[in-house]
Scaffold this motif. Structure first.
Motif, PDB file in Angstrom:
ATOM      1  N   TYR A   1       0.855  -1.190   0.000  1.00  0.00           N
ATOM      2  CA  TYR A   1       0.000   0.000   0.000  1.00  0.00           C
ATOM      3  C   TYR A   1       0.888   1.235   0.000  1.00  0.00           C
ATOM      4  O   TYR A   1       1.824   1.338   0.785  1.00  0.00           O
ATOM      5  N   LEU A   2       0.602   2.156  -0.909  1.00  0.00           N
ATOM      6  CA  LEU A   2       1.380   3.388  -0.999  1.00  0.00           C
ATOM      7  C   LEU A   2       0.435   4.578  -1.079  1.00  0.00           C
ATOM      8  O   LEU A   2      -0.366   4.689  -2.015  1.00  0.00           O
ATOM      9  N   LYS A   3       0.523   5.438  -0.089  1.00  0.00           N
ATOM     10  CA  LYS A   3      -0.285   6.654  -0.080  1.00  0.00           C
ATOM     11  C   LYS A   3       0.379   7.668  -1.000  1.00  0.00           C
ATOM     12  O   LYS A   3       1.496   8.108  -0.761  1.00  0.00           O
ATOM     13  N   ILE A   4      -0.322   8.057  -2.061  1.00  0.00           N
ATOM     14  CA  ILE A   4       0.240   8.957  -3.058  1.00  0.00           C
ATOM     15  C   ILE A   4      -0.027  10.409  -2.709  1.00  0.00           C
ATOM     16  O   ILE A   4       0.803  11.287  -2.915  1.00  0.00           O
ATOM     17  N   ASP A   5      -1.212  10.672  -2.180  1.00  0.00           N
ATOM     18  CA  ASP A   5      -1.594  12.025  -1.784  1.00  0.00           C
ATOM     19  C   ASP A   5      -2.458  11.901  -0.532  1.00  0.00           C
ATOM     20  O   ASP A   5      -2.668  10.814  -0.020  1.00  0.00           O
ATOM     21  N   ALA A   6      -2.964  13.028  -0.057  1.00  0.00           N
ATOM     22  CA  ALA A   6      -3.740  13.009   1.183  1.00  0.00           C
ATOM     23  C   ALA A   6      -4.917  12.053   1.106  1.00  0.00           C
ATOM     24  O   ALA A   6      -5.278  11.413   2.096  1.00  0.00           O
TER      25      ALA A   6
ATOM     26  N   ALA B   1      -4.379   6.651  -3.172  1.00  0.00           N
ATOM     27  CA  ALA B   1      -3.412   5.610  -2.858  1.00  0.00           C
ATOM     28  C   ALA B   1      -3.291   4.602  -3.995  1.00  0.00           C
ATOM     29  O   ALA B   1      -4.167   4.492  -4.865  1.00  0.00           O
ATOM     30  N   LEU B   2      -2.180   3.886  -3.965  1.00  0.00           N
ATOM     31  CA  LEU B   2      -1.926   2.779  -4.879  1.00  0.00           C
ATOM     32  C   LEU B   2      -1.836   1.517  -4.029  1.00  0.00           C
ATOM     33  O   LEU B   2      -1.076   1.468  -3.063  1.00  0.00           O
ATOM     34  N   ALA B   3      -2.625   0.490  -4.379  1.00  0.00           N
ATOM     35  CA  ALA B   3      -2.648  -0.733  -3.588  1.00  0.00           C
ATOM     36  C   ALA B   3      -2.325  -1.942  -4.451  1.00  0.00           C
ATOM     37  O   ALA B   3      -2.766  -2.055  -5.599  1.00  0.00           O
ATOM     38  N   LYS B   4      -1.537  -2.842  -3.879  1.00  0.00           N
ATOM     39  CA  LYS B   4      -1.228  -4.133  -4.504  1.00  0.00           C
ATOM     40  C   LYS B   4      -2.051  -5.174  -3.764  1.00  0.00           C
ATOM     41  O   LYS B   4      -1.924  -5.326  -2.544  1.00  0.00           O
TER      42      LYS B   4
ATOM     43  N   ILE C   1     -15.613  -1.999 -12.403  1.00  0.00           N
ATOM     44  CA  ILE C   1     -14.977  -1.707 -11.123  1.00  0.00           C
ATOM     45  C   ILE C   1     -14.795  -0.209 -10.899  1.00  0.00           C
ATOM     46  O   ILE C   1     -14.939   0.280  -9.780  1.00  0.00           O
ATOM     47  N   ARG C   2     -14.543   0.507 -11.980  1.00  0.00           N
ATOM     48  CA  ARG C   2     -14.350   1.949 -11.821  1.00  0.00           C
ATOM     49  C   ARG C   2     -15.666   2.657 -11.530  1.00  0.00           C
ATOM     50  O   ARG C   2     -15.742   3.508 -10.641  1.00  0.00           O
ATOM     51  N   SER C   3     -16.721   2.321 -12.255  1.00  0.00           N
ATOM     52  CA  SER C   3     -18.004   2.998 -12.049  1.00  0.00           C
ATOM     53  C   SER C   3     -18.653   2.598 -10.725  1.00  0.00           C
ATOM     54  O   SER C   3     -19.318   3.415 -10.083  1.00  0.00           O
ATOM     55  N   LYS C   4     -18.431   1.353 -10.286  1.00  0.00           N
ATOM     56  CA  LYS C   4     -19.038   0.893  -9.036  1.00  0.00           C
ATOM     57  C   LYS C   4     -18.251   1.319  -7.800  1.00  0.00           C
ATOM     58  O   LYS C   4     -18.833   1.650  -6.767  1.00  0.00           O
ATOM     59  N   HIS C   5     -16.922   1.284  -7.918  1.00  0.00           N
ATOM     60  CA  HIS C   5     -16.085   1.494  -6.737  1.00  0.00           C
ATOM     61  C   HIS C   5     -15.167   2.715  -6.814  1.00  0.00           C
ATOM     62  O   HIS C   5     -14.514   3.055  -5.826  1.00  0.00           O
ATOM     63  N   GLY C   6     -15.094   3.347  -7.993  1.00  0.00           N
ATOM     64  CA  GLY C   6     -14.207   4.497  -8.125  1.00  0.00           C
ATOM     65  C   GLY C   6     -12.744   4.125  -8.124  1.00  0.00           C
ATOM     66  O   GLY C   6     -11.875   4.966  -7.850  1.00  0.00           O
TER      67      GLY C   6
ATOM     68  N   ILE D   1     -10.668   2.345  -2.087  1.00  0.00           N
ATOM     69  CA  ILE D   1      -9.854   1.132  -2.083  1.00  0.00           C
ATOM     70  C   ILE D   1     -10.178   0.274  -0.864  1.00  0.00           C
ATOM     71  O   ILE D   1     -10.300  -0.947  -0.956  1.00  0.00           O
ATOM     72  N   GLU D   2     -10.356   0.920   0.286  1.00  0.00           N
ATOM     73  CA  GLU D   2     -10.666   0.160   1.488  1.00  0.00           C
ATOM     74  C   GLU D   2     -12.017  -0.542   1.381  1.00  0.00           C
ATOM     75  O   GLU D   2     -12.172  -1.693   1.817  1.00  0.00           O
ATOM     76  N   HIS D   3     -12.994   0.148   0.800  1.00  0.00           N
ATOM     77  CA  HIS D   3     -14.315  -0.467   0.620  1.00  0.00           C
ATOM     78  C   HIS D   3     -14.243  -1.651  -0.344  1.00  0.00           C
ATOM     79  O   HIS D   3     -14.905  -2.663  -0.149  1.00  0.00           O
ATOM     80  N   LEU D   4     -13.421  -1.498  -1.374  1.00  0.00           N
ATOM     81  CA  LEU D   4     -13.257  -2.599  -2.340  1.00  0.00           C
ATOM     82  C   LEU D   4     -12.649  -3.813  -1.657  1.00  0.00           C
ATOM     83  O   LEU D   4     -13.126  -4.931  -1.831  1.00  0.00           O
ATOM     84  N   VAL D   5     -11.623  -3.595  -0.872  1.00  0.00           N
ATOM     85  CA  VAL D   5     -10.952  -4.701  -0.185  1.00  0.00           C
ATOM     86  C   VAL D   5     -11.861  -5.330   0.854  1.00  0.00           C
ATOM     87  O   VAL D   5     -12.010  -6.546   0.943  1.00  0.00           O
TER      88      VAL D   5
END
Length: 220
Positions: free
Chosen positions: A143-148, A151-154, A171-176, A213-217
């Motif tokens: 997990y890498l926080k890119i801005d406030a 984030a980028l998640a593996k 996935i983009r339209s449902k979860h952003g 991302i957290e909601h997706l996970v």
């Protein structure tokens, strides 16, 4: 505008954070002037850093004698001594260094550094804590926080996107969240396209707002 990608960098404060930055910059081929007020610290690093010197960085004349004012970038890696961190940052502002990075240990410390002129304020302990928290949860591989709020998640792909092209998974339209790369088995990451189909054993790189991302996970 001149290219300053590999311009020399001055790193002030050689604790763990400052030392790691100085060593990595040199590994990348960037010339570094590393400064610390403790002679023993400098001596211990002298075999690893090309230019490591002992000086009182709260003294602007000492900084001038070392040519610090000629640098384009500077890193203030002092964290334990709040007063020194603030004073050194203000001196670098007085020397008109165009790009000042400063380590902060709290939000209050960070606000002060920003107000006196630091161009970038970093919170290494906080950022690492957030990253480790995501890893400890067991659902994210990195997990890498890119801005406030970005984030980028593996991670392993969620069930809802398995076996169908990414364009159909919505996935983009449902979860952003956008899947930008996919790694299959022991292979390397490759860029994802609308036609990319992922399986349960794949690893994906996804970017998006932290909450998305957290909601997706969590929803997997």
């Amino acid at each position: 505008m001149a290219d300053t990608t590999h311009a020399p960098v001055v790193v002030i404060g050689l604790g763990r954070f400052g030392t790691a930055i100085a060593l990595e910059l040199e590994r990348q081929g960037t010339e570094v002037l590393a400064i610390d007020s403790v002679n023993r610290t400098v001596q211990n690093l002298s075999s690893q850093l090309t230019h490591a010197v002992t000086a009182d960085c709260t003294d602007i004349e000492a900084l001038r004698q070392l040519g610090v004012g000629d640098f384009h970038r500077a890193v203030v890696a002092i964290g334990d001594h709040l007063e020194d961190s603030i004073l050194v940052t203000s001196l670098l502002v007085d020397l008109e260094i165009p790009d000042i990075w400063a380590k902060a240990t709290s939000a209050h410390h960070g606000r002060i550094l920003e107000r006196i002129g630091a161009h970038h304020v970093v919170f290494p302990e906080q950022d690492m804590g957030e990253r480790v928290a995501h890893l400890v949860s067991g659902n994210v591989l990195d997990y890498l926080k890119i801005d406030a709020d970005f984030a980028l998640a593996k991670l392993r792909p969620p069930r809802e996107i398995l076996g169908v092209p990414l364009s159909e998974s919505e996935i983009r339209s449902k979860h952003g969240v956008t899947v930008v790369a996919v790694k299959k088995g022991e292979g390397s990451f490759t860029y994802a396209t609308n036609e990319t189909v992922v399986s349960r054993d794949d690893v994906i790189l996804a970017v998006g707002h932290n909450d998305d991302i957290e909601h997706l996970v969590d929803g997997d």
